[in-house]
Design an enzyme around this catalytic site. Structure first.
Site, mmCIF file in Angstrom:
data_model
loop_
_atom_site.group_PDB
_atom_site.id
_atom_site.type_symbol
_atom_site.label_atom_id
_atom_site.label_comp_id
_atom_site.label_asym_id
_atom_site.label_seq_id
_atom_site.Cartn_x
_atom_site.Cartn_y
_atom_site.Cartn_z
ATOM 1 N N LEU A 121 -5.240 -1.486 0.857
ATOM 2 C CA LEU A 121 -6.515 -1.103 0.776
ATOM 3 C C LEU A 121 -6.391 0.093 1.677
ATOM 4 C CD1 LEU A 121 -8.647 -4.433 1.047
ATOM 5 C CD2 LEU A 121 -8.307 -2.936 -0.690
ATOM 6 N N ASP A 122 -7.506 0.983 1.704
ATOM 7 C CA ASP A 122 -7.602 2.233 2.338
ATOM 8 C C ASP A 122 -7.739 1.600 3.616
ATOM 9 O OD1 ASP A 122 -7.054 3.926 0.556
ATOM 10 O OD2 ASP A 122 -9.476 4.835 0.422
ATOM 11 N N MET A 123 -7.526 2.314 5.125
ATOM 12 C CA MET A 123 -7.687 1.892 6.150
ATOM 13 C C MET A 123 -9.204 1.508 6.466
ATOM 14 S SD MET A 123 -6.818 3.602 10.041
ATOM 15 C CE MET A 123 -7.953 4.739 9.828
ATOM 16 N N THR A 177 -11.527 0.683 4.383
ATOM 17 C CA THR A 177 -12.046 -0.300 3.428
ATOM 18 C C THR A 177 -11.701 -1.778 3.750
ATOM 19 O OG1 THR A 177 -11.609 1.342 1.649
ATOM 20 C CG2 THR A 177 -11.862 -1.158 1.044
#
Length: 563
Positions: free
Chosen positions: A410-412, A414
């Site tokens: 997951l993106d940082m 998110t």
């Protein structure tokens, strides 16, 4: 003092008496604009709305010319007597020129009358026209057509003769078979000699026919090659002139810093292990502003800066009219790293660990997998500057764990569910489901606006922005397929709560699909890359379902929305 020139030093029209100056200069690659920058930007935007100094189609009104949005910047500075004002700049040229009454000049103006650039450019354009004329020449087209037709005729003639030779060979074989019982040994030998001569004659005729066509084709190829060599020679000349011109341009770009030290653009990029600067390096707003400030003795008095987009978004990117954006990475980061030396600059927030002192919840664990609920602003895997992440924490907590561990990311920014594998077999089993798109992933997001559609599919291919990593752009030529289903849950306070179901898993897929004008055209609330910064990115991976690697059962995990 030159800075008082009204063309470039702009006194604030707004009342700024109560506005506090920032203690340190803006870190240009990740920032929230301070109040002075916002006021300067507001005044610059008012000028852009009312000005009649130049004509440029930003795509905000209907016009016949191609629309081009632009990045603008402001640099708040302090004058000789302590008065605050600001400088303004535009990235690249504006309205076909680099010279304007409101904006600082470029570091080097290649468009001045009789400049070496324009002279060399005209020579290159002349070569371009000659190349185009030769490539579109009726003579060359006719030769190519004649060669194609001759090749076709040669193939047909030789094929027909080979069929003839095969038929003659069959006839000779039949003649041998029919006559052998009827003729004496001597007569049969005479017949055999004659048949062999017929075979040699056919082969000789085929060789003559083949040579005739080869001669005709070679003559045409020579004529074509002569014309193509003219084109190639012109192209080599053009490449050499372009390289020499680019080299000469590079020599004109010398950048100051607050220490008064000058460094060439070639030296700056070679130190960054990049052989050549990218096209347009030094033409962005930020280097122009700092260069002008340093040249006019404002080096200790630069206060703050900000950049914003004005106009229509480029087709591939996500740019919102009037929104603030950081300086680009590929062109500006090496240059500004030099130019900011000597200024007290705010620390790089990307080097500060936002996860320090925070933990994450383990939602589920067995002998094969671990499912965690990752908070926002928490790395899934170690980054360039920060190693603290879900991956490193899990390894520290489970020293006996083996295999790659991380199955997806997951993106940082998110939050939400991550499944990790405790061993190689579990990793491979679940990763295969991700590759085959059989894993169910449901994200909840808040869009920063009202979406009128209720459901649908977004299909926009994505690739990394080579000039500004890690940003992604829509690219139909080189992008990887990216599809997202969506379903609107409801509207609340002028915003839209939505469920995303990503079919593919590209970097920033949901963020770009939401913000891009060919997607939903409404960014996710708090998206600092493709929208506006807020308290957090309102994107949460709330549901994850897949087949368990040991039991074969379909398992579902849910993490409630944190917003």
């Amino acid at each position: 003092m030159a800075v008082n020139d009204p063309k470039f030093f702009h006194h604030f029209q707004s009342d700024i008496k109560e506005v506090t100056k920032p203690a340190v200069f803006t870190f240009p690659f990740c920032y929230d604009p301070d109040e002075l920058s916002k006021i300067a930007v507001k005044e610059l935007q008012h000028y852009l709305e009312a000005q009649q100094d130049f004509t440029h189609n930003f795509g905000l009104t209907k016009t016949g010319t191609a629309p081009i949005g632009k990045m603008f910047g402001v640099l708040v500075v302090e004058g000789e007597k302590g008065q605050l004002g600001y400088l303004a700049a535009c990235s690249g040229k504006l309205g076909g020129t680099n010279q304007h009454t409101y904006f600082v000049p470029p570091i080097f103006d290649m468009l001045t009358k009789d400049s070496f650039f324009l002279q060399e450019e005209e020579q290159i354009n002349t070569l371009n026209r000659q190349i185009d004329e030769l490539e579109a020449s009726p003579d060359l087209a006719q030769l190519l057509q004649q060669h194609a037709e001759a090749q076709q005729n040669a193939d047909a003639a030789l094929s027909a003769y080979r069929i003839h030779m095969k038929a003659e060979k069959t006839k000779r074989k039949k003649t041998r078979t029919n006559n052998k019982p009827l003729l004496s040994e001597a007569d049969y030998q005479l017949l055999e000699t004659d048949l062999i001569k017929q075979s040699y004659r056919d082969q000789h005729e085929y060789a003559l026919l083949k040579g005739k066509w080869q001669e005709e084709l070679a003559s045409l190829q020579t004529s074509i090659r002569d014309k193509q060599q003219q084109i190639e020679e012109l192209k080599r000349s053009r490449k050499l002139k372009s390289t020499q011109l680019q080299q000469r341009l590079f020599e004109q770009y010398q950048f100051l810093n607050a220490h008064g030290k000058t460094k060439s653009v070639l030296a700056i990029f070679s130190e960054g292990k990049q052989l050549l600067p990218p096209a347009g390096a030094g033409e962005c707003a930020a280097p122009k502003l700092l260069q002008y400030a340093y040249q006019h003795q404002l080096k200790p008095l630069c206060i703050c800066m900000a950049e914003f987009w004005w106009g229509i978004s480029p087709p591939s990117e996500v740019r919102k009219h009037k929104s603030f954006y950081p300086a680009c990475k590929s062109k500006c980061e090496p240059i500004l790293s030099h130019m900011l030396q000597g200024l007290a600059v705010a620390p790089d927030p990307m080097r500060v660990n936002p996860a320090e002192g925070r933990t994450f919840e383990v939602v589920y664990e067995d002998q094969d997998i671990i499912v965690v609920n990752k908070p926002s602003e928490f790395l899934s895997v170690p980054g360039i500057h920060i190693t603290d992440s879900v991956y490193t924490r899990i390894l520290a907590q489970y020293p006996s764990i083996s295999g790659p561990v991380i199955i997806h990311r997951l993106d940082m920014s998110t939050s939400g569910l991550l499944v990790l594998a405790k061993h190689k077999e579990a990793h491979q089993y679940i990763q295969k489901q991700f590759i085959e798109h059989t894993v169910v992933k449901q994200y909840t997001a808040i869009l920063d606006g009202i979406l009128t559609e209720s459901a649908g599919l977004i299909d926009l291919p994505l690739r990394v922005d080579l000039d500004d990593r890690p940003r992604q752009v829509v690219c139909y030529q080189h992008g990887k397929p990216a599809q997202t289903k969506f379903n609107v849950i409801g509207h609340e306070q002028g915003r839209t709560r939505i469920h995303f179901f990503p079919i593919t898993g590209r970097t920033h897929q949901l963020r770009v699909h939401a913000a891009h004008h060919n997607g939903l055209h409404i960014p996710i609330l708090g998206d600092d890359l493709y929208g506006q910064r807020a308290d957090r990115l309102h994107l949460h991976a709330g549901k994850l379902a897949f087949v368990h690697p040991r039991t074969g059962e379909y398992v579902t995990f849910i993490a409630e929305d944190p917003f």
